[in-house]
Design a protein around this motif. Structure first.
Motif, PDB file in Angstrom:
ATOM      1  N   PRO A  17       0.839  -1.210   0.000  1.00  0.00           N
ATOM      2  CA  PRO A  17       0.000   0.000   0.000  1.00  0.00           C
ATOM      3  C   PRO A  17       0.871   1.255   0.000  1.00  0.00           C
ATOM      4  O   PRO A  17       1.941   1.294   0.599  1.00  0.00           O
ATOM      5  N   THR A  18       0.396   2.288  -0.670  1.00  0.00           N
ATOM      6  CA  THR A  18       1.120   3.559  -0.714  1.00  0.00           C
ATOM      7  C   THR A  18       0.617   4.476   0.385  1.00  0.00           C
ATOM      8  O   THR A  18      -0.428   4.239   0.998  1.00  0.00           O
ATOM      9  N   LEU A  19       1.360   5.543   0.614  1.00  0.00           N
ATOM     10  CA  LEU A  19       0.952   6.519   1.611  1.00  0.00           C
ATOM     11  C   LEU A  19      -0.299   7.257   1.136  1.00  0.00           C
ATOM     12  O   LEU A  19      -0.520   7.391  -0.077  1.00  0.00           O
ATOM     13  N   PRO A  20      -1.130   7.732   2.031  1.00  0.00           N
ATOM     14  CA  PRO A  20      -2.321   8.496   1.622  1.00  0.00           C
ATOM     15  C   PRO A  20      -1.931   9.696   0.759  1.00  0.00           C
ATOM     16  O   PRO A  20      -0.881  10.296   0.957  1.00  0.00           O
ATOM     17  N   VAL A  21      -2.799  10.021  -0.211  1.00  0.00           N
ATOM     18  CA  VAL A  21      -2.665  11.136  -1.170  1.00  0.00           C
ATOM     19  C   VAL A  21      -1.404  11.008  -2.027  1.00  0.00           C
ATOM     20  O   VAL A  21      -1.064  11.945  -2.750  1.00  0.00           O
ATOM     21  N   LEU A  22      -0.694   9.865  -1.960  1.00  0.00           N
ATOM     22  CA  LEU A  22       0.471   9.648  -2.821  1.00  0.00           C
ATOM     23  C   LEU A  22       0.323   8.291  -3.490  1.00  0.00           C
ATOM     24  O   LEU A  22       0.926   7.300  -3.063  1.00  0.00           O
TER      25      LEU A  22
ATOM     26  N   ASN B  93       7.168   7.191  -0.720  1.00  0.00           N
ATOM     27  CA  ASN B  93       6.763   5.781  -0.649  1.00  0.00           C
ATOM     28  C   ASN B  93       7.972   4.853  -0.616  1.00  0.00           C
ATOM     29  O   ASN B  93       7.883   3.736  -0.088  1.00  0.00           O
ATOM     30  N   ARG B  94       9.076   5.302  -1.189  1.00  0.00           N
ATOM     31  CA  ARG B  94      10.292   4.489  -1.118  1.00  0.00           C
ATOM     32  C   ARG B  94      11.056   4.735   0.171  1.00  0.00           C
ATOM     33  O   ARG B  94      11.767   3.859   0.661  1.00  0.00           O
ATOM     34  N   ALA B  95      10.930   5.951   0.713  1.00  0.00           N
ATOM     35  CA  ALA B  95      11.618   6.250   1.977  1.00  0.00           C
ATOM     36  C   ALA B  95      10.920   5.616   3.164  1.00  0.00           C
ATOM     37  O   ALA B  95      11.569   5.252   4.160  1.00  0.00           O
ATOM     38  N   PHE B  96       9.594   5.500   3.085  1.00  0.00           N
ATOM     39  CA  PHE B  96       8.813   4.875   4.163  1.00  0.00           C
ATOM     40  C   PHE B  96       8.042   3.685   3.598  1.00  0.00           C
ATOM     41  O   PHE B  96       6.814   3.727   3.466  1.00  0.00           O
ATOM     42  N   PRO B  97       8.754   2.627   3.229  1.00  0.00           N
ATOM     43  CA  PRO B  97       8.087   1.495   2.574  1.00  0.00           C
ATOM     44  C   PRO B  97       7.138   0.794   3.544  1.00  0.00           C
ATOM     45  O   PRO B  97       7.396   0.676   4.737  1.00  0.00           O
ATOM     46  N   ARG B  98       6.033   0.333   2.975  1.00  0.00           N
ATOM     47  CA  ARG B  98       5.032  -0.395   3.767  1.00  0.00           C
ATOM     48  C   ARG B  98       5.020  -1.875   3.403  1.00  0.00           C
ATOM     49  O   ARG B  98       4.075  -2.580   3.708  1.00  0.00           O
TER      50      ARG B  98
END
Length: 427
Positions: free
Chosen positions: A162-167, A175-180
């Motif tokens: 999943p990606t970050l909200p609004v991104l 999304n690459r710096a804070f991977p989920r």
């Protein structure tokens, strides 16, 4: 020689140096290979930047600059310069011609040589796009429990995280710096695009040389009537091709683990830096400059950074001696540090003495030592920058100045009566 002839000759020399530097990377010993690579990146950037500068002067029909833009090798910080050059590839990405320069080339009168220059500029812009966009093709993903890591990476059997909200863009830097997810892979279906961007990115060095050669051919044809000049004076990083050891000499490395004697030397050097760091604060206090505490702390910080840098650079050489001999530099540094620490206060007091101490030093302990104005026979007060000295036994009151804390100016007579007394006693 005209300015154009000289500039074209220097550009030709830079091109030759860039090619020689690129060949040199594979020929030098392994210990100097990183230095040779830094020189190669810097010479390529010099060639690209100089070619762009001369092309702009040619298209606007202006005279070329007296000096072509070249990189500077910092004399005292060449290790830092080398690291920075390797990290930035010599700054080549900032030297690539942008859209405005390309539009200027396309709007100029039709010319096959200029068209070749524009084609090379477009190729460089493709390399720039590759450098900027290739990382955005990665995504965070969650592996399949039943699959293998290789299948997830290559075949795309895992699912996108999943990606970050609004991104929604999975390749967005956040999304690459804070991977989920649990891993990072190329986005499914974009392998061919990734390969093309990576190819363009790695081709920047070859394309930079090709752009410089195209500009050189254009300038030779239009500015020197087809007569190619001999390579001119070489400046910038190209002067260090083949001199890697002189540019960044091999230095002794810090040991992985310090023995007690080496640790003692490091502690002694640290104490010396600490003692020297206190010099601006001590002298600033005695000189009554604490109101300018910002400058004092900046000076102290500069001394501390300089000392740490010198220890980092030359410390390994000081601890190479075997056994207890490795502690000798530390003992010497500790003794010097003790001397500096104990001596800075008295020295500062001597140079920035108060009005009473300066009176004793100039007069009471000298020419007035046997007079009614000696130290133990007077009453002294300071008011509005004037030192008033009154003898207990009676007599002329001395008025001396400037009476300021932290001043380096000697006390002088402020009226005629004081001057007469001082002259009478030979002061």
């Amino acid at each position: 020689m005209s300015r154009w002839h000289r500039a074209i000759a220097e550009l030709s020399a830079q091109g030759d140096a860039a090619r020689a530097a690129a060949r040199r990377v594979g020929d030098v010993p392994s210990g100097q290979r990183t230095t040779a690579a830094a020189i190669s990146y810097a010479t390529e950037t010099d060639y690209l930047r100089s070619a762009s500068t001369l092309l702009r002067a040619h298209l606007t029909d202006r005279r070329p600059p007296r000096r072509l833009p070249v990189a500077r090798t910092w004399p005292c910080l060449r290790d830092v310069w080398k690291t920075r050059t390797l990290d930035r590839l010599g700054g080549i990405w900032h030297a690539i011609p942008r859209d405005a320069a390309l539009a200027r080339m396309r709007s100029a009168p039709s010319d096959p040589l200029l068209a070749a220059v524009a084609d090379q500029a477009e190729a460089l812009q493709a390399s720039l796009r590759g450098d900027r966009q290739v990382d955005r093709l990665y995504e965070s993903y969650i592996p399949d429990r039943t699959g293998t890591p290789v299948a997830d990476l290559v075949g795309g059997s895992g699912r996108s995280a999943p990606t970050l909200p609004v991104l929604p863009d999975p390749g967005h830097p956040l999304n690459r710096a804070f991977p989920r997810g649990r891993g990072m892979r190329i986005q499914p279906g974009r392998q061919a695009e990734f390969d093309q961007l990576r190819t363009d990115q790695f081709a920047v060095h070859t394309r930079a040389l090709a752009f410089g050669d195209a500009v050189l051919a254009l300038l030779v044809e239009h500015r020197t009537e087809g007569a190619a000049p001999q390579p001119g004076r070489l400046r910038g990083a190209g002067r260090w091709v083949g001199r890697e050891q002189q540019l960044v000499p091999d230095r002794t490395k810090w040991p992985a683990k310090l023995n007690p004697y080496q640790a003692a030397t490091l502690a002694g050097l640290g104490s010396l830096v600490l003692a020297c760091t206190g010099l601006p604060l001590t002298f600033g206090q005695r000189a009554d400059l604490l109101s300018r505490f910002t400058l004092l702390f900046l000076a102290a910080g500069l001394i501390a950074c300089t000392g740490i840098g010198l220890i980092s650079r030359h410390g390994p050489k000081l601890i190479t001696a075997p056994g207890p001999q490795a502690a000798v530099p530390g003992i010497a540094a500790a003794l010097i540090a003790f001397t500096v620490w104990q001596g800075q206060g008295p020295v500062a007091d001597y140079y920035f003495a108060g009005p009473y101490d300066r009176y004793d030093r100039q007069y009471a302990n000298g020419c007035l030592a046997t007079s009614p104005y000696r130290h133990d026979a007077v009453q002294a007060t300071v008011e509005d920058g004037v030192l008033t000295v009154t003898p207990v036994s009676g007599g002329t009151t001395l008025r001396l100045g400037p009476a300021e804390d932290g001043s380096t100016h000697p006390l002088r007579a402020l009226d005629q009566a004081t001057r007469a007394v001082l002259d009478e006693h030979g002061c």
